[in-house]
Motif scaffolding. Structure first.
Motif, PDB file in Angstrom:
ATOM      1  N   ALA A  31       6.571 -26.249  -5.098  1.00 41.62           N
ATOM      2  CA  ALA A  31       7.144 -27.556  -5.410  1.00 41.62           C
ATOM      3  C   ALA A  31       7.779 -27.506  -6.793  1.00 41.62           C
ATOM      4  N   PRO A  32       9.032 -27.900  -6.930  1.00 41.21           N
ATOM      5  CA  PRO A  32       9.673 -27.894  -8.245  1.00 41.21           C
ATOM      6  C   PRO A  32       9.110 -29.008  -9.125  1.00 41.21           C
ATOM      7  N   GLU A  33       9.226 -28.830 -10.421  1.00 41.87           N
ATOM      8  CA  GLU A  33       8.729 -29.844 -11.348  1.00 41.87           C
ATOM      9  C   GLU A  33       9.408 -31.189 -11.120  1.00 41.87           C
ATOM     10  N   SER A  34      10.667 -31.143 -10.700  1.00 38.91           N
ATOM     11  CA  SER A  34      11.425 -32.383 -10.490  1.00 38.91           C
ATOM     12  C   SER A  34      10.886 -33.226  -9.341  1.00 38.91           C
ATOM     13  N   ALA A  62      10.495 -32.172   2.379  1.00 40.61           N
ATOM     14  CA  ALA A  62       9.550 -33.018   1.642  1.00 40.61           C
ATOM     15  C   ALA A  62       9.884 -33.024   0.157  1.00 40.61           C
ATOM     16  N   TYR A  63      10.221 -31.846  -0.395  1.00 40.38           N
ATOM     17  CA  TYR A  63      10.568 -31.754  -1.813  1.00 40.38           C
ATOM     18  C   TYR A  63      11.827 -32.550  -2.135  1.00 40.38           C
ATOM     19  N   ALA A  64      12.718 -32.678  -1.140  1.00 46.33           N
ATOM     20  CA  ALA A  64      13.957 -33.427  -1.333  1.00 46.33           C
ATOM     21  C   ALA A  64      13.727 -34.938  -1.296  1.00 46.33           C
ATOM     22  N   GLY A  65      12.490 -35.350  -1.020  1.00 43.40           N
ATOM     23  CA  GLY A  65      12.168 -36.772  -0.988  1.00 43.40           C
ATOM     24  C   GLY A  65      12.546 -37.456   0.304  1.00 43.40           C
TER      25      GLY A  65
END
Length: 256
Positions: A167-170, A148-151
């Motif tokens: 979750a990273p800021e990016s 999910a974080y990878a989009g």
């Protein structure tokens, strides 16, 4: 009459089970040979949503495959992905910890390998490619969250007793998948502070998320064979297992 009904019920159940098909899928990540398994109900016609299943840190064993089989019975095409490759499956925590550490040491490579598994699911002709989700257990729960974080183009991801990476800021504003996390309040590996930090990171990332906490449940609460590993912190909880699976089914109804 009762005997006839019982026989008919048995035959119907047997027929239903017999319609579940499976297929071994070989794929690779650079020089690592991966081997997953697809499941689908051959009695259902037409395309349907696809769900990827990611295994615990033990490797792609029967437990993950049983979950994929269960999803196929529920009407989905399910793919039990392989995150370790080279037939790596163990019952020893030291091996599992080492293999998991190799994968998680590089987040981008970790995400990439998971996305390769998703591609195998997406390529199946019965999969409605606009309706994809991923679920995972323990290490697998963290893995689907990383997807999910990878989009990734997923409608949703669901983690069961996962490690809940932040979750990273990016990732702010870029998370497409709705996130569901099923967590045991007695989980000694992922304490309440980690759950709070995870939740706050998802708020900052503007994600759509939900954390369900089961009060009596420990780590690995969905796996009936948890006690076999002889690790005191692992414990099956039948009620939490059923409730979290029921929530997953309703989650799929929402996102699909």
């Amino acid at each position: 009459m009762k005997k006839i009904l019982l026989i008919l019920s048995f035959l119907l159940a047997t027929t239903s089970q017999a319609t579940i098909k499976s297929q071994i899928v070989h794929y690779e990540d650079n020089d690592v040979q991966l081997k997953g398994e697809l499941y689908w109900d051959d009695a259902i016609t037409g395309k349907r949503p696809g769900v990827m299943v990611v295994h615990e840190w033990w490797g792609l064993n029967d437990y993950a495959k049983k979950r994929a089989h269960k999803l196929a019975k529920a009407g989905y095409v399910a793919f039990a992905a392989d995150m370790y490759g080279d037939d790596k499956v163990t019952r020893h925590a030291a091996d599992a910890k080492g293999w998991m550490g190799q994968i998680t040491a590089n987040t981008k490579a970790w995400q990439q390998r998971a996305l390769l598994g998703l591609a195998q699911l997406k390529n199946h002709p019965l999969v409605a490619t606009e309706k994809l989700a991923a679920i995972g257990y323990c290490f697998g729960g963290a893995t689907v969250i990383q997807m999910a974080y990878a989009g990734a183009n997923l409608k949703g991801v669901a983690s069961f007793h996962g490690s809940l990476p932040l979750a990273p800021e990016s990732s702010k504003g870029k998370i497409k998948a709705k996130i569901l996390a099923a967590h045991g309040a007695q989980d000694q590996f992922v304490p309440a502070e980690a759950v709070l930090d995870f939740s706050q990171s998802l708020i900052a990332a503007e994600a759509q998320w939900e954390v369900d906490i089961y009060g009596a449940a420990s780590h690995s609460f969905t796996n009936p064979n948890s006690a076999d590993y002889k690790i005191p912190q692992l414990k099956y909880d039948a009620q939490a297992d059923k409730r979290s699976w029921d929530r997953l089914m309703s989650f799929f109804e929402e996102i699909f």
